[in-house]
Write a protein that holds these residues in place. Structure first.
Motif, PDB file in Angstrom:
ATOM      1  N   GLY A 163     -41.911 -66.580  13.426  1.00 38.41           N
ATOM      2  CA  GLY A 163     -41.312 -65.722  12.408  1.00 38.41           C
ATOM      3  C   GLY A 163     -42.044 -65.801  11.079  1.00 38.41           C
ATOM      4  O   GLY A 163     -42.668 -66.811  10.745  1.00 38.41           O
ATOM      5  N   GLY A 164     -41.968 -64.744  10.298  1.00 39.71           N
ATOM      6  CA  GLY A 164     -42.615 -64.703   8.985  1.00 39.71           C
ATOM      7  C   GLY A 164     -41.755 -65.334   7.906  1.00 39.71           C
ATOM      8  O   GLY A 164     -40.524 -65.337   7.993  1.00 39.71           O
ATOM      9  N   GLY A 165     -42.383 -65.891   6.891  1.00 42.74           N
ATOM     10  CA  GLY A 165     -41.657 -66.465   5.761  1.00 42.74           C
ATOM     11  C   GLY A 165     -41.175 -65.387   4.804  1.00 42.74           C
ATOM     12  O   GLY A 165     -41.829 -64.352   4.623  1.00 42.74           O
ATOM     13  N   ALA A 166     -40.037 -65.626   4.174  1.00 45.78           N
ATOM     14  CA  ALA A 166     -39.500 -64.675   3.201  1.00 45.78           C
ATOM     15  C   ALA A 166     -40.231 -64.805   1.866  1.00 45.78           C
ATOM     16  O   ALA A 166     -40.758 -65.866   1.532  1.00 45.78           O
ATOM     17  CB  ALA A 166     -38.010 -64.917   2.990  1.00 45.78           C
ATOM     18  N   GLY A 167     -40.252 -63.740   1.113  1.00 45.63           N
ATOM     19  CA  GLY A 167     -40.828 -63.792  -0.226  1.00 45.63           C
ATOM     20  C   GLY A 167     -39.883 -64.488  -1.196  1.00 45.63           C
ATOM     21  O   GLY A 167     -38.665 -64.471  -1.031  1.00 45.63           O
ATOM     22  N   GLY A 168     -40.435 -65.129  -2.212  1.00 43.57           N
ATOM     23  CA  GLY A 168     -39.613 -65.760  -3.243  1.00 43.57           C
ATOM     24  C   GLY A 168     -39.002 -64.732  -4.173  1.00 43.57           C
ATOM     25  O   GLY A 168     -39.596 -63.698  -4.458  1.00 43.57           O
ATOM     26  N   GLY A 169     -37.791 -65.017  -4.648  1.00 42.15           N
ATOM     27  CA  GLY A 169     -37.134 -64.112  -5.578  1.00 42.15           C
ATOM     28  C   GLY A 169     -37.638 -64.301  -6.998  1.00 42.15           C
ATOM     29  O   GLY A 169     -38.363 -65.243  -7.315  1.00 42.15           O
ATOM     30  N   ALA A 173     -37.317 -60.248   3.277  1.00 42.44           N
ATOM     31  CA  ALA A 173     -37.123 -61.139   4.418  1.00 42.44           C
ATOM     32  C   ALA A 173     -38.368 -61.149   5.297  1.00 42.44           C
ATOM     33  O   ALA A 173     -39.105 -60.160   5.378  1.00 42.44           O
ATOM     34  CB  ALA A 173     -35.916 -60.675   5.246  1.00 42.44           C
ATOM     35  N   GLY A 174     -38.606 -62.276   5.969  1.00 46.81           N
ATOM     36  CA  GLY A 174     -39.719 -62.345   6.913  1.00 46.81           C
ATOM     37  C   GLY A 174     -39.372 -61.643   8.213  1.00 46.81           C
ATOM     38  O   GLY A 174     -38.202 -61.547   8.602  1.00 46.81           O
ATOM     39  N   GLY A 175     -40.381 -61.133   8.894  1.00 42.73           N
ATOM     40  CA  GLY A 175     -40.161 -60.481  10.183  1.00 42.73           C
ATOM     41  C   GLY A 175     -39.909 -61.502  11.285  1.00 42.73           C
ATOM     42  O   GLY A 175     -40.459 -62.604  11.266  1.00 42.73           O
ATOM     43  N   ALA A 176     -39.064 -61.164  12.244  1.00 42.97           N
ATOM     44  CA  ALA A 176     -38.816 -62.046  13.388  1.00 42.97           C
ATOM     45  C   ALA A 176     -40.084 -62.192  14.226  1.00 42.97           C
ATOM     46  O   ALA A 176     -40.972 -61.331  14.207  1.00 42.97           O
ATOM     47  CB  ALA A 176     -37.682 -61.483  14.245  1.00 42.97           C
ATOM     48  N   GLY A 177     -40.174 -63.300  14.962  1.00 40.14           N
ATOM     49  CA  GLY A 177     -41.306 -63.512  15.854  1.00 40.14           C
ATOM     50  C   GLY A 177     -41.274 -62.572  17.048  1.00 40.14           C
ATOM     51  O   GLY A 177     -40.344 -61.764  17.219  1.00 40.14           O
ATOM     52  N   ILE A 178     -42.274 -62.698  17.903  1.00 39.86           N
ATOM     53  CA  ILE A 178     -42.376 -61.833  19.078  1.00 39.86           C
ATOM     54  C   ILE A 178     -43.147 -62.591  20.162  1.00 39.86           C
ATOM     55  O   ILE A 178     -44.023 -63.415  19.866  1.00 39.86           O
ATOM     56  CB  ILE A 178     -43.075 -60.507  18.719  1.00 39.86           C
ATOM     57  CG1 ILE A 178     -43.014 -59.512  19.878  1.00 39.86           C
ATOM     58  CG2 ILE A 178     -44.513 -60.736  18.284  1.00 39.86           C
ATOM     59  CD1 ILE A 178     -43.474 -58.095  19.502  1.00 39.86           C
ATOM     60  N   VAL A 179     -42.800 -62.330  21.423  1.00 37.74           N
ATOM     61  CA  VAL A 179     -43.529 -62.873  22.570  1.00 37.74           C
ATOM     62  C   VAL A 179     -43.854 -61.718  23.509  1.00 37.74           C
ATOM     63  O   VAL A 179     -42.956 -60.964  23.911  1.00 37.74           O
ATOM     64  CB  VAL A 179     -42.717 -63.944  23.321  1.00 37.74           C
ATOM     65  CG1 VAL A 179     -43.406 -64.332  24.635  1.00 37.74           C
ATOM     66  CG2 VAL A 179     -42.526 -65.180  22.463  1.00 37.74           C
ATOM     67  N   VAL A 180     -45.135 -61.572  23.841  1.00 42.35           N
ATOM     68  CA  VAL A 180     -45.593 -60.547  24.757  1.00 42.35           C
ATOM     69  C   VAL A 180     -46.171 -61.222  25.992  1.00 42.35           C
ATOM     70  O   VAL A 180     -47.005 -62.128  25.883  1.00 42.35           O
ATOM     71  CB  VAL A 180     -46.655 -59.636  24.102  1.00 42.35           C
ATOM     72  CG1 VAL A 180     -47.189 -58.608  25.091  1.00 42.35           C
ATOM     73  CG2 VAL A 180     -46.080 -58.945  22.869  1.00 42.35           C
ATOM     74  N   VAL A 181     -45.728 -60.789  27.181  1.00 47.77           N
ATOM     75  CA  VAL A 181     -46.185 -61.385  28.441  1.00 47.77           C
ATOM     76  C   VAL A 181     -46.866 -60.301  29.269  1.00 47.77           C
ATOM     77  O   VAL A 181     -46.219 -59.357  29.741  1.00 47.77           O
ATOM     78  CB  VAL A 181     -45.019 -61.996  29.233  1.00 47.77           C
ATOM     79  CG1 VAL A 181     -45.549 -62.703  30.495  1.00 47.77           C
ATOM     80  CG2 VAL A 181     -44.208 -62.966  28.370  1.00 47.77           C
TER      81      VAL A 181
END
Length: 214
Positions: free
Chosen positions: A45-51, A202-210
């Motif tokens: 997952g991606g990290g969120a930006g600081g406020g 907000a950070g984007g959720a992770g992803i798994v590709v198979v």
């Protein structure tokens, strides 16, 4: 554990790509009939930006979040029927505070990728925020980092976008507005605003590709 080179020799006679499964939420990968080899892409997952809060300091800014790392691995599944898949959440957006880190994604015990770090608040200029890192893959990639505001020679500010993962997805930077959210493991951007309360994306959720091969 075989090296990548020996795997290439082992699977040289395998058939082509037969199918693909994409996970954007946690679940279980189940092997389709006839599949003997898979190639997995695991991104955290991606990290969120600081406020950015009101301040007596001019040009206070929130730093952009880092992107999730990525692990890529070839796996012999001739004797495997299913594998647990974990999708790391993106970091939650924060108002006038440090952004939250992204969470780790994994494909069973085979490989994983950590999430990007959340942006600092205030971000300051040129404050580097690290991305996540892939682990135990044949290829392990580090997500692009985030940064703080950039100031030109005339004192004008520009907002830095969130880091891109292997799949892209970094949120855009904003001036006098909330940071844009990341997608697909990209980091959300921090707001860069002169003495105004703004929220990092907000950070984007992770992803798994198979990818599945016969």
């Amino acid at each position: 554990r075989k090296t990548t080179a020996s795997r290439i020799k082992t699977y040289i006679g395998s058939g082509g790509l037969a199918s693909q499964q994409v996970f954007t939420s946690s679940g279980t990968w189940s092997k389709p009939s006839g599949i003997t080899l898979i190639k997995v892409y695991v991104t955290g997952g991606g990290g969120a930006g600081g406020g950015c809060g009101n301040s007596s300091y001019n040009y206070q800014s929130g730093a952009a979040g880092g992107a999730g790392g990525t692990a890529i691995e070839l796996i012999d599944v001739s004797s495997v029927s299913s594998v647990s898949v974990t999708i790391g959440a993106g970091g939650a957006a924060q108002s006038a505070n440090y952004g939250n880190d992204g969470a780790t994604s994994s494909f069973g015990s085979y490989c994983s990728a950590s999430g990007g770090k959340g942006g600092h608040s205030p971000g300051a200029f040129n404050w580097a925020i690290p991305g996540g890192v892939g682990s135990n893959g044949d290829i392990n990639l580090t997500g692009q980092g985030g940064g703080g505001a950039a100031e030109d020679t005339k004192g004008a500010l520009s907002a830095i976008p969130g880091g891109n993962s292997f799949f892209g997805g970094g949120g855009g930077g904003e001036w006098s507005a909330n940071g844009a959210a990341g997608t697909n493991g990209g980091g959300g951007s921090g707001a860069t605003s002169n003495n105004q309360n703004k929220t990092g994306g907000a950070g984007g959720a992770g992803i798994v590709v198979v990818e599945e091969y016969k």
